[in-house]
Design a protein around this motif. Structure first.
Motif, PDB file in Angstrom:
ATOM      1  N   CYS A 380       0.871  -1.208   0.090  1.00  0.00           N
ATOM      2  CA  CYS A 380      -0.051   0.056  -0.050  1.00  0.00           C
ATOM      3  C   CYS A 380       0.898   1.197  -0.112  1.00  0.00           C
ATOM      4  O   CYS A 380       0.316   2.367  -0.246  1.00  0.00           O
ATOM      5  N   HIS A 382       3.572   1.703  -2.215  1.00  0.00           N
ATOM      6  CA  HIS A 382       4.649   1.215  -3.047  1.00  0.00           C
ATOM      7  C   HIS A 382       5.312   2.423  -3.668  1.00  0.00           C
ATOM      8  O   HIS A 382       6.175   2.208  -4.801  1.00  0.00           O
ATOM      9  N   ALA A 386       2.537   7.512  -2.247  1.00  0.00           N
ATOM     10  CA  ALA A 386       1.671   6.995  -0.918  1.00  0.00           C
ATOM     11  C   ALA A 386       2.585   7.306   0.193  1.00  0.00           C
ATOM     12  O   ALA A 386       1.464   7.442   1.345  1.00  0.00           O
ATOM     13  N   LYS A 461      -4.563   1.152   2.254  1.00  0.00           N
ATOM     14  CA  LYS A 461      -4.688  -0.155   1.624  1.00  0.00           C
ATOM     15  C   LYS A 461      -5.972  -0.141   1.017  1.00  0.00           C
ATOM     16  O   LYS A 461      -5.942  -0.859  -0.255  1.00  0.00           O
ATOM     17  N   ALA A 464      -5.031   1.473  -2.424  1.00  0.00           N
ATOM     18  CA  ALA A 464      -3.951   0.552  -3.190  1.00  0.00           C
ATOM     19  C   ALA A 464      -4.824  -0.584  -3.898  1.00  0.00           C
ATOM     20  O   ALA A 464      -4.632  -1.072  -4.884  1.00  0.00           O
ATOM     21  N   ILE A 468      -3.823  -1.340  -7.624  1.00  0.00           N
ATOM     22  CA  ILE A 468      -2.513  -2.181  -7.931  1.00  0.00           C
ATOM     23  C   ILE A 468      -2.943  -3.555  -8.459  1.00  0.00           C
ATOM     24  O   ILE A 468      -4.121  -4.350  -7.916  1.00  0.00           O
TER      25      ILE A 468
END
Length: 481
Positions: A380, A382, A386, A461, A464, A468
């Motif tokens: 989360c 990456h 972020a 999270k 993400a 992702i």
């Protein structure tokens, strides 16, 4: 009220009541007498009424509070606002004279006494905190950066050929600017990675000394208190190097008084080698308003030389603030705060470790520093966006002081570019979050911080998960080893 006035009072009010009041007054005066005799921080804190009585007595010794004073000079302690006068307990003249911040003022005996007593009490606290061989110190009404500059300017007269200051890298602007402001070229020595920690590169320091020539180096400027992953410099080894090459050694101990480890390093460094002065902040270590520092050392003559370098008189506010604070706490109260900080350090470590594990992170191993940090390398977080978003989220949720450090940030200060700024290294392997266990912190502070940090990580999270690929989502169940 003196004994004569108490006797006269017995003609107005019952003598038994007056004697009782006189005994109570003597209790306050006994505490003040012990302070004047010993010049040390009292073991137990004083009541506010005793402190206010003491400050009132000091103020009455300054000429601006003489009943019959007639001032015809340009500086006579005149104050337009009674609110300002009360804020300063009518101690208006400041400290020192034009030639020495530690000098006595003939028309301000009370303020001069306050200055001398404060320096004596602070020295006692430095010794109690671990630097037992410290011989002299004084409070200066400047924060840590400018106080370091004052130390460097004092050394100029001793080393007129010097152009450089050797500085093991720490990513903090004011200590770097302190060297620039003094007119010297900082020689930045990169740290070396040992496990998770960044340590002093002693071989690189010695190479720089040999390359530049000892006579061209003003001093080595080392650091104790710092945020992980950088840990305190290898002070004993640096002090030995400075002694070997006859180079002065100035230590930035900004918030190190509260750390027994930092204070032990200074004590040991002075024992095995050379430390000329160490500088610490008042607000970070004693919970007073920003604006003061303590310059201390092991050679009375050199510390006095620094005090004489300060141009002009100075504000008494930082001295007054720390005096009131230490009289309120007493030595036992301050030691209790230091003990509580250590206890909460362990509590913070456990809470961060549990939270990190729950989010696929880890509490990185930095046993030498009194501050904790957590890697930020899960799916989360990456990218740098972020990571910095997490810092913004914490701030808007009123979590202050936590530092979130992305990789690869560049910062130029006075023409020098630092790569990987704030991580104390050009190529630190992980982004991370710092959380400090500093004096005054409470268990509630830790509990609320952990709760809000957990919510922020969960929120990241969710974001993400929307963007992702599934292959990256598989990493969320794995801890970083």
């Amino acid at each position: 009220m003196n004994s004569e006035n108490f006797s006269l009072s017995e003609k107005i009010v019952s003598s038994s009541y007056i004697r009782q009041g006189s005994e109570a007054r003597r209790g306050h005066e006994q505490l003040i007498r012990q302070l004047l005799e010993q010049g040390k921080c009292p073991e137990h804190g004083w009541s506010e009424s005793t402190i206010e009585l003491f400050l009132s007595e000091l103020a009455l010794m300054d000429s601006n509070n003489f009943l019959s004073n007639c001032g015809v000079g340009e500086r006579e302690g005149r104050v337009a606002s009674s609110l300002v006068a009360r804020r300063h307990y009518r101690l208006i003249h400041g400290i020192g004279r034009s030639g020495d911040i530690a000098a006595i003022q003939p028309k301000a005996a009370g303020s001069s006494l306050l200055n001398k007593l404060t320096n004596s009490i602070v020295l006692d606290i430095l010794r109690l905190s671990g630097v037992r061989s410290a011989s002299s110190c004084f409070v200066v009404p400047m924060a840590t950066g400018m106080s370091l500059t004052l130390c460097f300017l004092t050394l100029r007269h001793r080393r007129p050929k010097a152009q450089f200051i050797i500085w093991p890298r720490i990513d903090q602007k004011s200590c770097f600017k302190a060297m620039i402001t003094a007119g010297y070229e900082p020689v930045v020595v990169e740290n070396v990675l040992e496990g998770d920690e960044l340590r002093t590169d002693l071989e690189a320091v010695e190479r720089k000394i040999e390359e530049l020539g000892a006579e061209n180096i003003l001093c080595v400027h080392s650091t104790t208190s710092c945020f992980a992953p950088r840990v305190p410099d290898r002070l004993e080894e640096l002090a030995t190097l400075c002694s070997k090459h006859d180079i002065p050694h100035i230590v930035n101990n900004a918030y190190g008084v509260q750390s027994s480890k930092c204070m032990h390093l200074i004590q040991q460094g002075s024992r095995v080698g050379r430390i000329d002065a160490f500088v610490q902040s008042l607000d970070k270590n004693f919970m007073v308003p920003v604006g003061g520092a303590i310059i201390a050392g092991f050679d009375d003559a050199f510390i006095q030389e620094i005090s004489k370098m300060y141009p002009g008189r100075a504000s008494a506010s930082p001295s007054l603030d720390v005096l009131i604070t230490l009289l309120t706490l007493g030595a036992s109260g301050y030691k209790r705060l230091l003990s509580e900080r250590k206890e909460i350090y362990s509590f913070l470590a456990q809470e961060l470790k549990s939270l990190a594990s729950a989010h696929g992170e880890r509490l990185l191993h930095t046993p030498i520093t009194p501050f904790h940090w957590v890697s930020l390398n899960s799916y989360c977080l990456h990218n740098d966006k972020a990571v910095t978003q997490l810092g913004s989220m914490l701030f808007t949720r009123q979590v202050s002081g936590a530092r979130v450090i992305p990789l690869g940030k560049e910062q130029t200060i006075a023409g020098h570019t630092f790569r990987g700024f704030m991580s104390h290294s050009e190529a630190y392997p992980w982004p991370y979050l710092n959380a400090a266990s500093a004096v005054g912190i409470t268990r509630d502070d830790v509990t609320v911080c952990i709760k809000r940090l957990d919510k922020c990580l969960k929120s990241l999270k969710k974001e993400a998960a929307k963007t992702i690929p599934d292959v990256l989502l598989m990493r969320s169940s794995n801890k970083i080893e």
